[in-house]
Write a protein that holds these residues in place. Structure first.
Motif, PDB file in Angstrom:
ATOM      1  N   GLY A  65       0.798  -1.224   0.000  1.00 30.76           N
ATOM      2  CA  GLY A  65       0.000   0.000   0.000  1.00 30.76           C
ATOM      3  C   GLY A  65       0.826   1.268   0.000  1.00 30.76           C
ATOM      4  O   GLY A  65       0.363   2.320  -0.459  1.00 30.76           O
ATOM      5  N   ALA A  66       2.068   1.195   0.501  1.00 29.24           N
ATOM      6  CA  ALA A  66       2.899   2.401   0.646  1.00 29.24           C
ATOM      7  C   ALA A  66       3.876   2.608  -0.503  1.00 29.24           C
ATOM      8  O   ALA A  66       4.492   3.669  -0.607  1.00 29.24           O
ATOM      9  N   LEU A  67       4.021   1.603  -1.371  1.00 24.36           N
ATOM     10  CA  LEU A  67       5.059   1.656  -2.399  1.00 24.36           C
ATOM     11  C   LEU A  67       4.878   2.850  -3.346  1.00 24.36           C
ATOM     12  O   LEU A  67       5.832   3.556  -3.668  1.00 24.36           O
ATOM     13  N   GLY A  68       3.643   3.089  -3.801  1.00 27.06           N
ATOM     14  CA  GLY A  68       3.392   4.201  -4.712  1.00 27.06           C
ATOM     15  C   GLY A  68       3.675   5.546  -4.077  1.00 27.06           C
ATOM     16  O   GLY A  68       4.203   6.459  -4.728  1.00 27.06           O
ATOM     17  N   LEU A  69       3.329   5.683  -2.792  1.00 29.27           N
ATOM     18  CA  LEU A  69       3.576   6.933  -2.062  1.00 29.27           C
ATOM     19  C   LEU A  69       5.069   7.239  -2.013  1.00 29.27           C
ATOM     20  O   LEU A  69       5.498   8.368  -2.262  1.00 29.27           O
TER      21      LEU A  69
ATOM     22  N   GLY B 148      -4.189   7.823   0.225  1.00 25.37           N
ATOM     23  CA  GLY B 148      -5.173   6.895   0.787  1.00 25.37           C
ATOM     24  C   GLY B 148      -6.433   6.816  -0.047  1.00 25.37           C
ATOM     25  O   GLY B 148      -7.044   5.744  -0.195  1.00 25.37           O
ATOM     26  N   GLU B 149      -6.842   7.939  -0.630  1.00 27.89           N
ATOM     27  CA  GLU B 149      -8.052   7.956  -1.452  1.00 27.89           C
ATOM     28  C   GLU B 149      -7.834   7.241  -2.783  1.00 27.89           C
ATOM     29  O   GLU B 149      -8.737   6.585  -3.298  1.00 27.89           O
TER      30      GLU B 149
ATOM     31  N   LEU C 124      -7.750  17.396  -2.800  1.00 28.20           N
ATOM     32  CA  LEU C 124      -8.140  16.356  -3.749  1.00 28.20           C
ATOM     33  C   LEU C 124      -8.612  15.104  -3.018  1.00 28.20           C
ATOM     34  O   LEU C 124      -9.608  14.479  -3.412  1.00 28.20           O
ATOM     35  N   GLY C 125      -7.903  14.755  -1.945  1.00 28.97           N
ATOM     36  CA  GLY C 125      -8.291  13.578  -1.168  1.00 28.97           C
ATOM     37  C   GLY C 125      -9.688  13.713  -0.590  1.00 28.97           C
ATOM     38  O   GLY C 125     -10.493  12.768  -0.629  1.00 28.97           O
ATOM     39  N   ILE C 126      -9.997  14.888  -0.048  1.00 24.24           N
ATOM     40  CA  ILE C 126     -11.334  15.128   0.520  1.00 24.24           C
ATOM     41  C   ILE C 126     -12.387  15.042  -0.580  1.00 24.24           C
ATOM     42  O   ILE C 126     -13.469  14.466  -0.384  1.00 24.24           O
ATOM     43  N   ALA C 127     -12.077  15.590  -1.751  1.00 22.45           N
ATOM     44  CA  ALA C 127     -13.023  15.553  -2.868  1.00 22.45           C
ATOM     45  C   ALA C 127     -13.278  14.114  -3.323  1.00 22.45           C
ATOM     46  O   ALA C 127     -14.427  13.716  -3.568  1.00 22.45           O
ATOM     47  N   LEU C 128     -12.214  13.310  -3.429  1.00 24.22           N
ATOM     48  CA  LEU C 128     -12.372  11.920  -3.855  1.00 24.22           C
ATOM     49  C   LEU C 128     -13.153  11.100  -2.830  1.00 24.22           C
ATOM     50  O   LEU C 128     -13.975  10.252  -3.200  1.00 24.22           O
TER      51      LEU C 128
ATOM     52  N   SER D 217     -14.029   6.153   3.525  1.00 25.41           N
ATOM     53  CA  SER D 217     -12.988   6.725   4.389  1.00 25.41           C
ATOM     54  C   SER D 217     -11.888   5.736   4.759  1.00 25.41           C
ATOM     55  O   SER D 217     -11.068   6.027   5.629  1.00 25.41           O
ATOM     56  N   VAL D 218     -11.839   4.580   4.108  1.00 25.73           N
ATOM     57  CA  VAL D 218     -10.814   3.591   4.445  1.00 25.73           C
ATOM     58  C   VAL D 218      -9.412   4.128   4.158  1.00 25.73           C
ATOM     59  O   VAL D 218      -8.429   3.731   4.789  1.00 25.73           O
ATOM     60  N   GLY D 219      -9.314   5.077   3.220  1.00 22.95           N
ATOM     61  CA  GLY D 219      -8.016   5.647   2.892  1.00 22.95           C
ATOM     62  C   GLY D 219      -7.370   6.373   4.056  1.00 22.95           C
ATOM     63  O   GLY D 219      -6.143   6.461   4.140  1.00 22.95           O
ATOM     64  N   SER D 220      -8.179   6.893   4.985  1.00 22.78           N
ATOM     65  CA  SER D 220      -7.639   7.615   6.145  1.00 22.78           C
ATOM     66  C   SER D 220      -6.790   6.692   7.005  1.00 22.78           C
ATOM     67  O   SER D 220      -5.790   7.114   7.601  1.00 22.78           O
ATOM     68  N   PHE D 221      -7.176   5.420   7.079  1.00 21.25           N
ATOM     69  CA  PHE D 221      -6.383   4.442   7.831  1.00 21.25           C
ATOM     70  C   PHE D 221      -5.101   4.109   7.079  1.00 21.25           C
ATOM     71  O   PHE D 221      -4.003   4.130   7.640  1.00 21.25           O
ATOM     72  N   PHE D 222      -5.232   3.820   5.791  1.00 18.89           N
ATOM     73  CA  PHE D 222      -4.071   3.373   5.031  1.00 18.89           C
ATOM     74  C   PHE D 222      -3.059   4.486   4.802  1.00 18.89           C
ATOM     75  O   PHE D 222      -1.863   4.212   4.685  1.00 18.89           O
TER      76      PHE D 222
END
Length: 294
Positions: free
Chosen positions: A21-25, A40-41, A102-106, A217-222
């Motif tokens: 999950g973190a590789l792209g970041l 996360g989004e 952008l994250g909030i919008a997605l 909102s699962v992206g907030s955890f990841f």
């Protein structure tokens, strides 16, 4: 001893999931020095992509990973061309607000389209969700996710070290000014990097949806987990991402066994300690977290 082995194996498999999950970041940060708060989004959208691919077409997201990667590569290209191209040379706060907005919008777009229902899929045959190896229970879905993490890591390393574009990406990551003098076009490199980074994130989401619920909102955890993994392994280090993910997974596994209530707090404690004591991480270059584009 059996309990220790069970916790260790579970932690390593969970760490592989986190690393994936973190590789792209970390790839995007390593090249463009941009911390993508919408990471996360994008992973959440990848989870929905895997879910709907299975529900609408019956195609297992493991088999559909190349298709999802291609779609999210285009998303990443648009992400750079329509937003990050105008902010990449701006201040860090501009980048933070741009990606955070952008994250909030997605997240709200996902809520509008698919509601807040929790969704998951079953890709393994009934009774095949786990297997016993030498007396240790192994989650089949997490084992597959771990395999994807290893395979993708190997593919990314080969790509970076054996292709012209890969070497150009590494050159820009190490020294943007020198790369320009050698004839490298930073704009094209950033475009390819954002495309590749978001493609990896989308595939990660699709592979994770059999193990985790998909909801807006699962992206907030990841994203929190991804930040801890990136800081732990080393900012800009691809191999460090896997090491950081496995380290976090093992620590969380043992902490959760001692006290389940402290499992989530592990992320915050580790992040605070790392930023205070070793901000460049295990394999990161000292000062990378402060390096800016010129």
């Amino acid at each position: 001893m059996q309990t220790v082995m069970q916790l260790l194996v579970s932690g390593v498999l969970l760490g592989g999931v986190y690393a994936l999950g973190a590789l792209g970041l970390n790839l995007i940060f390593g090249v463009a020095k941009v911390v993508n708060f919408a990471h996360g989004e994008f992973l959440m959208l990848g989870m929905y992509a895997g879910y709907w691919l299975m529900v609408k077409t019956g195609v297992n997201p493991y088999y559909g990973a190349p298709l999802i990667a291609a779609g999210f590569f285009l998303v990443g290209v648009l992400f750079y061309a329509l937003l990050m191209r105008f902010t990449i040379y701006k201040s860090e706060m501009t980048q933070v607000f741009a990606t955070l907005g952008l994250g909030i919008a997605l997240q709200n777009l996902a809520l509008l389209l698919w509601s807040g229902d929790y969704r998951t899929i079953q890709v393994m045959p009934s009774g095949g969700e786990s297997m016993a190896v030498l007396g240790v229970a192994v989650s089949s879905t997490r084992l597959v996710a771990f395999g994807f993490a290893v395979a993708i890591l190997a593919a990314v390393i080969v790509f970076l070290r054996t292709t012209f574009l890969g070497r150009a990406i590494e050159a820009v990551s190490q020294d943007l000014v020198a790369a320009r003098l050698m004839g490298v076009n930073p704009g094209k490199v950033f475009l390819a990097t954002f495309g590749l980074g978001i493609a990896l994130t989308g595939v990660a989401g699709a592979v994770l949806v059999p193990s985790f619920y998909a909801f807006p909102s699962v992206g907030s955890f990841f994203v929190l987990v991804s930040f801890v993994v990136v800081v732990l392994g080393g900012l800009g280090s691809v191999v460090g991402t896997v090491i950081g993910g496995i380290a976090l997974g093992v620590v969380e596994s043992f902490t959760g066994f001692v006290s389940p209530d402290l499992k989530e707090a592990t992320h915050f404690v580790l992040l605070i300690l790392l930023l205070a004591m070793r901000p460049h991480g295990i394999l990161g270059v000292k000062g990378a977290e402060k390096e800016a584009l010129k």
